[in-house]
Write a protein that holds these residues in place. Sequence first.
Motif, PDB file in Angstrom:
ATOM      1  N   ASP A 117       0.856  -1.177   0.000  1.00 59.45           N
ATOM      2  CA  ASP A 117       0.000   0.000   0.000  1.00 59.45           C
ATOM      3  C   ASP A 117       0.899   1.236   0.000  1.00 59.45           C
ATOM      4  N   PRO A 118       0.633   2.214  -0.836  1.00 58.81           N
ATOM      5  CA  PRO A 118       1.494   3.405  -0.897  1.00 58.81           C
ATOM      6  C   PRO A 118       1.533   4.195   0.412  1.00 58.81           C
ATOM      7  N   ARG A 119       0.587   3.902   1.332  1.00 63.04           N
ATOM      8  CA  ARG A 119       0.581   4.594   2.619  1.00 63.04           C
ATOM      9  C   ARG A 119       1.492   3.924   3.645  1.00 63.04           C
ATOM     10  N   LEU A 120       1.865   2.668   3.401  1.00 62.66           N
ATOM     11  CA  LEU A 120       2.652   1.917   4.381  1.00 62.66           C
ATOM     12  C   LEU A 120       3.995   2.575   4.720  1.00 62.66           C
ATOM     13  N   PRO A 121       4.752   3.115   3.746  1.00 63.15           N
ATOM     14  CA  PRO A 121       6.052   3.694   4.079  1.00 63.15           C
ATOM     15  C   PRO A 121       5.998   4.861   5.058  1.00 63.15           C
ATOM     16  N   SER A 122       4.817   5.443   5.270  1.00 59.85           N
ATOM     17  CA  SER A 122       4.722   6.575   6.196  1.00 59.85           C
ATOM     18  C   SER A 122       4.475   6.153   7.637  1.00 59.85           C
ATOM     19  N   MET A 123       4.223   4.869   7.879  1.00 59.77           N
ATOM     20  CA  MET A 123       3.973   4.396   9.244  1.00 59.77           C
ATOM     21  C   MET A 123       5.253   4.477  10.068  1.00 59.77           C
ATOM     22  N   THR A 124       5.172   5.094  11.266  1.00 63.87           N
ATOM     23  CA  THR A 124       6.349   5.314  12.101  1.00 63.87           C
ATOM     24  C   THR A 124       6.261   4.558  13.420  1.00 63.87           C
ATOM     25  N   VAL A 125       7.353   4.593  14.152  1.00 61.59           N
ATOM     26  CA  VAL A 125       7.382   4.013  15.498  1.00 61.59           C
ATOM     27  C   VAL A 125       6.328   4.681  16.372  1.00 61.59           C
ATOM     28  N   GLU A 126       6.195   5.985  16.261  1.00 64.38           N
ATOM     29  CA  GLU A 126       5.203   6.684  17.079  1.00 64.38           C
ATOM     30  C   GLU A 126       3.789   6.264  16.728  1.00 64.38           C
ATOM     31  N   HIS A 127       3.540   5.976  15.469  1.00 67.94           N
ATOM     32  CA  HIS A 127       2.218   5.489  15.082  1.00 67.94           C
ATOM     33  C   HIS A 127       1.917   4.149  15.754  1.00 67.94           C
ATOM     34  N   LEU A 128       2.916   3.309  15.886  1.00 67.77           N
ATOM     35  CA  LEU A 128       2.726   2.043  16.602  1.00 67.77           C
ATOM     36  C   LEU A 128       2.418   2.309  18.068  1.00 67.77           C
ATOM     37  N   LEU A 129       3.160   3.213  18.676  1.00 66.06           N
ATOM     38  CA  LEU A 129       2.980   3.524  20.103  1.00 66.06           C
ATOM     39  C   LEU A 129       1.592   4.072  20.403  1.00 66.06           C
ATOM     40  N   THR A 130       1.048   4.854  19.480  1.00 67.64           N
ATOM     41  CA  THR A 130      -0.239   5.503  19.704  1.00 67.64           C
ATOM     42  C   THR A 130      -1.412   4.736  19.095  1.00 67.64           C
ATOM     43  N   MET A 131      -1.154   3.534  18.585  1.00 63.52           N
ATOM     44  CA  MET A 131      -2.187   2.699  17.971  1.00 63.52           C
ATOM     45  C   MET A 131      -2.846   3.407  16.788  1.00 63.52           C
ATOM     46  N   ARG A 132      -2.042   4.063  15.977  1.00 66.51           N
ATOM     47  CA  ARG A 132      -2.543   4.749  14.789  1.00 66.51           C
ATOM     48  C   ARG A 132      -1.827   4.196  13.551  1.00 66.51           C
ATOM     49  N   THR A 133      -1.915   2.880  13.399  1.00 68.65           N
ATOM     50  CA  THR A 133      -1.214   2.180  12.328  1.00 68.65           C
ATOM     51  C   THR A 133      -1.883   2.348  10.975  1.00 68.65           C
ATOM     52  N   GLY A 134      -3.177   2.684  10.989  1.00 69.98           N
ATOM     53  CA  GLY A 134      -3.950   2.692   9.750  1.00 69.98           C
ATOM     54  C   GLY A 134      -4.752   1.426   9.544  1.00 69.98           C
ATOM     55  N   HIS A 135      -4.671   0.484  10.502  1.00 68.75           N
ATOM     56  CA  HIS A 135      -5.416  -0.772  10.382  1.00 68.75           C
ATOM     57  C   HIS A 135      -6.898  -0.550  10.679  1.00 68.75           C
ATOM     58  N   GLN A 136      -7.708  -1.459  10.187  1.00 68.46           N
ATOM     59  CA  GLN A 136      -9.156  -1.377  10.354  1.00 68.46           C
ATOM     60  C   GLN A 136      -9.596  -1.919  11.717  1.00 68.46           C
ATOM     61  N   ALA A 137      -8.888  -2.948  12.218  1.00 64.18           N
ATOM     62  CA  ALA A 137      -9.351  -3.621  13.427  1.00 64.18           C
ATOM     63  C   ALA A 137      -8.176  -4.201  14.199  1.00 64.18           C
TER      64      ALA A 137
END
Length: 492
Positions: A117-137
Motif C-alpha cells: 500500500d502506498p501509505r505503508l512507508p509513512s507508518m512510524t514508530v510513534e504510530h505504533l505507540l499511539t495505535m494509529r497504524t492505519g489498520h481497520q481492526a
Amino acid sequence: MLARPTPLSAVPLSTAHDGLPRATASESGIDPDRIIAFLDDVENAGLDLHGMILHRNGRVAAEGWKWPYTPERPRILHSVAKSFTACAIGLARDEGLLQLSDTVISFFPEHIPANIDPRLPSMTVEHLLTMRTGHQANTSGSVWRAIDSSWITEFFKIPLAFEPGSQYVYTSAASYMLSAIVTKVTGQTLHDYLRPRLFEPLGIAGEHWAVGPDGINPGGNGLTATPASMLKLGILHAQGGLWEGRRILSNEWVQAATRPQGAPDSKYGYHWAIKPLGAYCAVGVFVQMAIVFPGSGATLALVGAMKNSAQIIPYIERHFPAAFVDTTEPANDADKRLQQRLDAMRQVPDLRSEAPSPFSTPATFDVDIEANDLGITGLRFAFDADTVIIDLADSAGTHRIATGLNRWHQGTTDMPGSELHHGYTFKDEAVIAGARWVTPTTLEMQWIYVASAFRDTVRCTFEEDQVTWERSVNVNSGARAHPVLRGRRRKA
C-alpha cells in the motif's frame, strides 16, 4: 483437604512478597471505609475481583486476595505487557538506538511484500505507540498465537484502511512490531533488554515472556509476572521514572507516555490508557490493571476475571481519588474494619455433594466419545474416596487432571482448551480443582487456573452406560463453552 490459607492479617506490615514497605490505610492518607465501599460495590455488582494492591506515599496501604489467588504467584497479565513494551521504546530512544519518527519498514526491508500500500512507508514508530497504524481492526494476541509463520511478515500483510497516524484503532499487532524493532536495534529480545534496565532495578523476578516464531516477545501480551510487577510499573511512572533514588526512565518519557497523544481528544498515550482527572492505566483483558493517580501519589493494581475493564472503571472512579485524604492520623477502628474485609476474601468456598455418588470406590472405567470437532476420542474416570482422576485422549495424546471430591486439590494439568482460554495452550499449568455430585447422576467440577483469569466448569452425567461431558469457562474473548460431548462406557 487443602489447608485454609493464612489470613493476610498474619503477615507483618514491615515485610511482604514484593519488598515494598507497608503501612495502614489511614497512615497513608487513605479512608479505609472508602476502600471497603469499593470492594462491596464490586462484589454487589457480581464482578469477580481476584486481588488488589493499593500503594500511596511510598507504602502499600491495603492488599486483599480472593481465595485461591495469591500475590506471589506470577499471573498472565495480557495487555499490561504493552506498557512494559513502551518502556523499552523509551529506553532505546534515550540510548540513541531509534527515533519515534523512524519508519517501520526501514527496520525490516527483508519482510516487505512486493506490492505494498502506498501509505505503508509513512507508518512510524510513534504510530505504533499511539495505535494509529492505519489498520481497520485489532489483531489480538489470540490471533497471533495461532500463527506459526513470521509475525513480522504477517504484519505487513494487514490491509491499511486509513492513513497511518490519522485514526486510533487498538491492535496488539502494533505492540508486536515495537518488540520486533527493539530486537532489531539491540540484538536482544525485548525481555532480555528490559531485564537489567527495568525488571531487576524494580525487584521484579520470576517473570516469563513468551516468544513468537521470529524469536521475538509478543510485546502486546504473553507476559506472566506477579501482580506487584504491574503495581511497581505504575509506581515508577507516578514517581516520574525514579525508583529508590535511581533514574530508570527519563521524566520526559514518562510525561509523554502518560498524556494523550495523537489528537486533542485522544484517550491513549504511548501504550497507556488515559483516564479522567489525569489518571492513566496499564490494562489487560479480563481486568489486569494498574491505574495511577499522579495528583494523589497513588497506584492501584487489580486482577480479576471480568468481561472488560468498562465493568469496573465506574466503581474505581466512584471511590478514587475520593478515598485519598490529607490527614495521616491513625484510625485504628477503621483500619481494623478494612483488614477484616480484606481477610474475608480468603474464605474457602464450601465444596460438598448434594447427592451420593453412584459409584462404589475405587472405580475406573473408560468412555468412548462420539466423533466431534474437538478431536476428543475418549475419557477415563478413576474414582477414589476423595479424588477423581480424569484422562482425556485426543490427537495430541493423553491429558490428565486430578480433582478433589468434596474437597479442593492443587496440582498441574495440560488439559487442552485454548479455544476457551483466549488462545493460550496450557502445559504443566497450576490448577486447583474440586468436584461434587449435584444429583445422583451428575458430577460437577470446577477447574481454577490460578495463574490466570480462567475457571472451567465441567458437568458430567452418567445414565447407565451413556455419558455426557459439558465444559464451559467463566470468561473468554471468544467461545465460552465447548460443544457437548457424548459417549458410551466401554464394557469391562
